[in-house]
Design a protein around this motif. Structure first.
Motif, PDB file in Angstrom:
ATOM      1  N   LYS A 183     -35.308  15.204 -32.501  1.00 35.16           N
ATOM      2  CA  LYS A 183     -34.798  15.218 -33.873  1.00 35.16           C
ATOM      3  C   LYS A 183     -34.510  16.650 -34.321  1.00 35.16           C
ATOM      4  O   LYS A 183     -33.481  16.915 -34.952  1.00 35.16           O
ATOM      5  N   PRO A 190     -30.675   7.933 -34.349  1.00 29.81           N
ATOM      6  CA  PRO A 190     -31.626   7.089 -35.080  1.00 29.81           C
ATOM      7  C   PRO A 190     -31.421   5.598 -34.851  1.00 29.81           C
ATOM      8  O   PRO A 190     -32.331   4.813 -35.096  1.00 29.81           O
ATOM      9  N   LYS A 195     -35.727   6.490 -37.476  1.00 27.52           N
ATOM     10  CA  LYS A 195     -34.749   6.942 -38.488  1.00 27.52           C
ATOM     11  C   LYS A 195     -35.000   8.360 -38.893  1.00 27.52           C
ATOM     12  O   LYS A 195     -36.036   8.891 -38.845  1.00 27.52           O
TER      13      LYS A 195
END
Length: 195
Positions: A183, A190, A195
């Motif tokens: 990330k 995601p 997410k």
């Protein structure tokens, strides 16, 4: 023993909050057979390997990465390696391969190669040229754990239960780190679970 394993699984799931996807977790089927030591261990191994349930499994966490992406280490605002996040995805995966392969040999009753005890070496031995091999070894060793657990005698399973529970917890912890690094890097989609 079953209570300790369930608590271990709960700690692993809460430790890896970045990897949680509780929307896919399902309640046990109405007529499901009662849980056994074997079924709980297999569920833990599979959920950290390749079956998305409460969190994203390691196979999904490393999927689609290039060797260059696997080599990337987070940096702080000054452009220096961040001392709090100083491992690449490749380093984390190499660490998991090292400890999982040793643990699998031990549960099988085989003797792993001598180890000097410096855990840093298990991270720092990563070479981006071997990335594809590391991903394959990670999948292979997890499949090996699952196959061994399916076929082990009850006595073998009892003897290895704590180690297998720790393998699942250790894998969940580092999979969360892998997802965090991805990330930060911007290489995580995601739509794949987190997410």
């Amino acid at each position: 023993m079953l209570r300790a394993l369930v608590l271990t699984a709960a700690v692993a799931a809460s430790t890896v909050t970045l990897a949680c996807v509780p929307a896919v977790a399902q309640a046990p089927a109405k007529n499901a057979p009662p849980a056994t030591l074997r079924s709980i261990l297999l569920e833990q191994l599979r959920s950290t390997h390749n079956k998305a349930e409460w969190f994203t499994p390691m196979n999904a966490a490393v999927a689609g990465m290039t060797p260059e992406q696997a080599r990337w280490i987070p940096q702080n605002a000054a452009g220096k390696v961040d001392p709090e996040n100083n491992h690449s995805v490749g380093m984390l995966a190499a660490h998991l391969v090292f400890w999982n392969e040793r643990s699998l040999l031990e549960v099988k009753g085989e003797k792993p190669a001598a180890f000097g005890g410096n855990n840093d070496e298990t991270f720092n031995n990563f070479d981006a040229k071997r990335w594809t091999d590391i991903v394959a070894r990670l999948d292979r060793v997890m499949t090996g754990f699952e196959q061994w657990t399916e076929k082990a005698t009850d006595a073998q399973l009892q003897a290895a239960a704590t180690r297998l529970a720790h393998v699942g917890t250790h894998n969940a912890y580092h999979t969360g780190q892998i997802l965090y690094v991805r990330k930060l890097q911007g290489s995580w989609n995601p739509a794949n679970g987190v997410k």
